[in-house]
Design an enzyme around this catalytic site. Structure first.
Site, short mmCIF file in Angstrom:
data_model
loop_
_atom_site.label_atom_id
_atom_site.label_comp_id
_atom_site.label_asym_id
_atom_site.label_seq_id
_atom_site.Cartn_x
_atom_site.Cartn_y
_atom_site.Cartn_z
N ASN A 127 2.42 -10.76 -2.67
CA ASN A 127 1.10 -10.04 -1.76
C ASN A 127 0.78 -11.62 -1.36
O ASN A 127 -0.40 -12.31 -1.75
CB ASN A 127 0.39 -9.24 -1.75
CG ASN A 127 1.18 -7.62 -2.34
OD1 ASN A 127 2.25 -7.55 -1.59
ND2 ASN A 127 1.14 -7.28 -3.60
N GLU A 183 7.31 -7.92 -5.99
CA GLU A 183 6.94 -8.25 -4.97
C GLU A 183 5.07 -9.32 -5.00
O GLU A 183 4.32 -9.54 -6.14
CB GLU A 183 6.61 -7.20 -4.10
CG GLU A 183 5.53 -6.43 -4.65
CD GLU A 183 4.97 -5.15 -3.50
OE1 GLU A 183 6.53 -4.54 -3.09
OE2 GLU A 183 4.47 -5.60 -2.95
N LYS A 228 15.93 -0.49 -7.76
CA LYS A 228 16.00 0.21 -9.51
C LYS A 228 14.78 0.97 -9.47
O LYS A 228 13.28 0.21 -9.66
CB LYS A 228 16.41 -0.34 -10.60
CG LYS A 228 17.01 0.78 -12.20
CD LYS A 228 18.02 1.61 -11.49
CE LYS A 228 18.06 2.01 -13.09
NZ LYS A 228 19.05 3.53 -12.81
N VAL A 261 -7.15 -5.20 -1.61
CA VAL A 261 -8.10 -4.72 -2.73
C VAL A 261 -8.29 -4.67 -3.53
O VAL A 261 -9.90 -4.60 -3.34
CB VAL A 261 -7.73 -3.11 -1.56
CG1 VAL A 261 -8.33 -1.73 -2.17
CG2 VAL A 261 -6.52 -2.65 -0.28
N ARG A 288 -1.84 -12.60 0.66
CA ARG A 288 -2.96 -11.98 0.85
C ARG A 288 -3.99 -11.92 -0.25
O ARG A 288 -3.55 -11.25 -0.99
CB ARG A 288 -3.13 -10.66 1.57
CG ARG A 288 -2.22 -9.73 1.07
CD ARG A 288 -2.57 -8.74 1.73
NE ARG A 288 -1.35 -7.20 1.31
CZ ARG A 288 -1.55 -6.64 0.40
NH1 ARG A 288 -2.73 -6.76 -0.69
NH2 ARG A 288 -0.56 -5.61 0.06
N ARG A 322 -11.39 3.76 -6.22
CA ARG A 322 -11.48 3.41 -5.12
C ARG A 322 -11.33 5.57 -4.32
O ARG A 322 -10.76 6.71 -4.57
CB ARG A 322 -9.41 3.38 -4.18
CG ARG A 322 -8.87 1.93 -4.54
CD ARG A 322 -8.00 1.40 -3.69
NE ARG A 322 -6.64 0.46 -4.37
CZ ARG A 322 -6.02 0.29 -3.67
NH1 ARG A 322 -5.91 0.88 -2.35
NH2 ARG A 322 -5.67 -0.42 -4.36
N GLU A 348 2.84 -9.57 -7.69
CA GLU A 348 3.03 -7.74 -8.75
C GLU A 348 4.75 -8.28 -9.84
O GLU A 348 5.44 -7.89 -9.09
CB GLU A 348 3.25 -6.16 -7.10
CG GLU A 348 1.98 -7.25 -6.76
CD GLU A 348 1.92 -5.96 -5.88
OE1 GLU A 348 0.10 -5.22 -5.94
OE2 GLU A 348 2.78 -4.93 -5.80
N GLY A 384 0.67 -1.34 0.14
CA GLY A 384 -0.55 -0.11 0.17
C GLY A 384 0.88 1.47 -0.29
O GLY A 384 0.58 2.40 0.70
N GLY A 385 1.96 1.10 -0.23
CA GLY A 385 2.82 2.30 -0.11
C GLY A 385 3.48 2.92 1.01
O GLY A 385 4.66 3.77 0.61
#
Lengths: 134, 455
Positions: free
Chosen positions: B289, B287, B200, B294, B291, B337, B275, B163-164
């Site tokens: 996730n 990466e 990078k 959203v 889970r 969102r 991702e 989520g940043g």
């Protein structure tokens, strides 16, 4: 109030004046002397002298709440409504993942009500006891 | 199947999980903080228990209180949702130590894949292309060395993150020390894990992710990809869609195959997302996730599955019971969102009471939310108020539905992202399906330039 008078006697007279007239505080300033006598309202007790002040009439009710989530258990012997606690005492505990988190009375008082039963699931902030503090 | 499940989350995802449980005939236990006592997820659950005061570390991250609630209320499983403890391997392990099924992959897999630096190493070993980057950086000095090797601009990322949060773009060496300190602090505050690593920064890539689902019997399936390139300057996603537009058939199937292969190689179970950063015809693993995401509803709309129900079924030991060929995508779905944020003020989150709430409705529209007129938006949590999802037979049809859905939406009491979502949908880049992560950050300055040009 002329002439030399010992300080405790003067304070006592001021305190009596305060109580008799239902005042919160009395201040007397003269020359380079200054006297102030007051009462602490929350406790209903004249500040000075303690021995001659009228006893407090107000009672504060404190809630003792769970701060962990788990199964509530009474301490042994189990506390009862009306029981007077002389000082801080363990009233029970919240069992959480095998750990007993004590529930303390945090000082003396009279147990006014018991709000949860032995073995109840209690969550965060759940009131467990009401204590009357004098 | 379980008879009772604890939902270790709040907000719209807690409501979403609650519905999935009730669909399956499973009773639910909600947890809440004192700030959330009137929240919808508390009302809808069969039972609800307060686990602490408003601040997250003392409530939604209080593992002992949450596990104790699950045990004392007679749950057999815990669904962590997203955020909070969803990718905390220790939490998953504590659940299983106490005989609670964790709705997610095995703790060892969460630890390996949820830890983003380790995940990249594992993916590299599995032959998946990754962006140049570092291992976990123990100090600002290590970060400086890594940046020198990789070359600026670089991205600092929380290894436990999502989520940043705990993410910083660093363009010059003189900014590195401060960015390292603030990323570490933010990661620690958000995830109870302050470790960060470096990558990078690819200039203007697309963010494309693949949804996977695996059961305990070796079946791993993908449910296509989502394009999540419409991101705020903070890298938080704002508009997502499935399938990703303008992706070559070759790259699309390569992404799907890579995702399934990677999951098989780590013994992945339950729902997960890989991702990727896509730059031209190249895709780099970023990466995983471990889970529910959203933005999972866009996949659900296109594939006609209920991912949260599938998660619970898998966690209870059921087989998926279908194969890849049984999964056929249909049409196109877009999610917007709706956050309590001021888009004109750097997307600053807002708290307050919602005086008016009207959500859209009608064919092809889905709204996942936890708010209602009169509900309070506390200052402690994620600013997501609702997810509006529109499905259409084509991408254009989905866009048209979404535009009218956003116009039907009325929320008063806080600023929201409704208007900025409409602006995004109107950009030529979005219309043509040719956008990258650079589009949204430039939107505000572009709108300002237009206003200025009009005088």
């Amino acid at each position: 109030m002329s002439g030399p008078e010992d300080i405790p006697a003067r304070v006592r007279r001021l305190a009596e004046f305060l109580v008799a007239n239902d005042l919160q505080s009395v201040r007397i300033e003269r020359d380079n002397e200054r006297f102030e006598v007051g009462r602490v309202v929350a406790q209903g007790v004249a500040a000075l002298p303690a021995s001659e002040a009228k006893p407090a009439a107000s009672v504060r009710v404190d809630q003792i709440a769970a701060d962990r989530v788990g199964i509530f258990r009474f301490a042994r012997p189990a506390p009862f409504v009306g029981e007077v606690l002389d000082g801080d005492r363990e009233l029970g505990y919240v069992e959480q993942l095998g750990i007993r988190n004590p529930i303390r009375s945090r000082g003396g008082g009279r147990i006014a009500s018991i709000l949860q039963g032995d073995g109840d699931l209690v969550d965060y902030g759940r009131p467990l006891f009401e204590l009357e503090r004098v | 199947m379980f008879s009772k499940v604890l939902i270790a989350n709040r907000g719209e995802i807690a409501v979403r999980i609650n519905r999935a449980c009730h669909d399956l005939g499973v009773r639910t236990v909600a947890i809440y903080s004192q700030a959330d006592k009137d929240s919808m997820h508390v009302r809808e659950a069969d039972e609800a228990y307060c686990v602490g005061p408003g601040p997250v570390p003392r409530s939604y991250l209080d593992i002992a209180n949450i596990v104790s609630t699950a045990l004392a209320s007679g749950c057999q499983a815990v669904h962590p949702g997203y955020g909070f403890l969803a990718e905390n391997a220790r939490f998953a392990e504590i659940c299983s130590d106490h005989g609670l099924a964790f709705v997610g992959p095995k703790p060892s897999v969460i630890a390996a894949m949820g830890d983003k630096a380790t995940a990249k190493r594992i993916m590299k070993e599995a032959g998946v292309a990754t962006t140049p980057g570092s291992d976990i950086l123990e100090s600002a000095q290590k970060a400086r060395d890594a940046a020198k090797r990789i070359g600026y601009p670089v991205l600092l990322k929380a290894t436990a993150g999502g989520g940043g949060k705990g993410m910083r773009v660093v363009e010059r060496s003189e900014d590195l020390e401060r960015a390292f300190a603030s990323a570490t602090a933010e990661a620690e505050a958000s995830f109870k894990d302050g470790r960060v690593y470096m990558e990078k920064l690819l200039l203007q890539p697309r963010h494309v992710e693949v949804q996977v689902l695996g059961d305990d019997f070796g079946t791993v399936l993908h449910m296509g990809e989502r394009d999540c390139s419409m991101q705020k300057p903070s890298h938080q996603k704002l508009v997502e869609e499935a399938p990703a537009p303008n992706l070559s058939a070759k790259l699309r199937s390569a992404l799907h195959d890579t995702a399934v292969r990677a999951c098989r190689s780590v013994g992945y179970t339950n729902a997960g997302t890989l991702e990727f950063l896509v730059s031209g015809d190249h895709a780099y693993f970023m990466e995983m996730n471990t889970r529910i995401q959203v933005e999972h509803p866009v996949t659900e709309m296109v594939y006609g599955v209920d991912l949260v129900k599938e998660q619970i079924r898998i966690a209870s030991g059921e087989r998926l019971g279908y194969a890849q060929k049984d999964l056929q995508p249909r049409g196109h779905a877009i999610e917007c969102r709706i956050n309590a944020e001021d888009a004109r003020n750097g997307f600053a989150p807002e708290a307050g009471t919602l005086s008016r709430v009207v959500f859209p409705d009608g064919p092809g529209i889905r709204v996942d939310t936890h708010v209602y007129a009169g509900s309070v938006v506390p200052p402690y949590y994620d600013s997501l108020l609702a997810k509006i999802v529109a499905h259409g037979e084509t991408r254009d049809a989905a866009i048209a539905r979404m535009e009218s859905a956003l116009r039907e939406t009325e929320i008063a009491g806080v600023h929201t992202t409704v208007d900025v979502c409409l602006e995004i949908l109107a950009t030529p880049e979005f219309r043509q399906g040719r956008y990258d992560v650079g589009v949204l950050p430039k939107l505000d300055s572009r709108a300002a330039a237009v206003r200025q040009a009009r005088g």
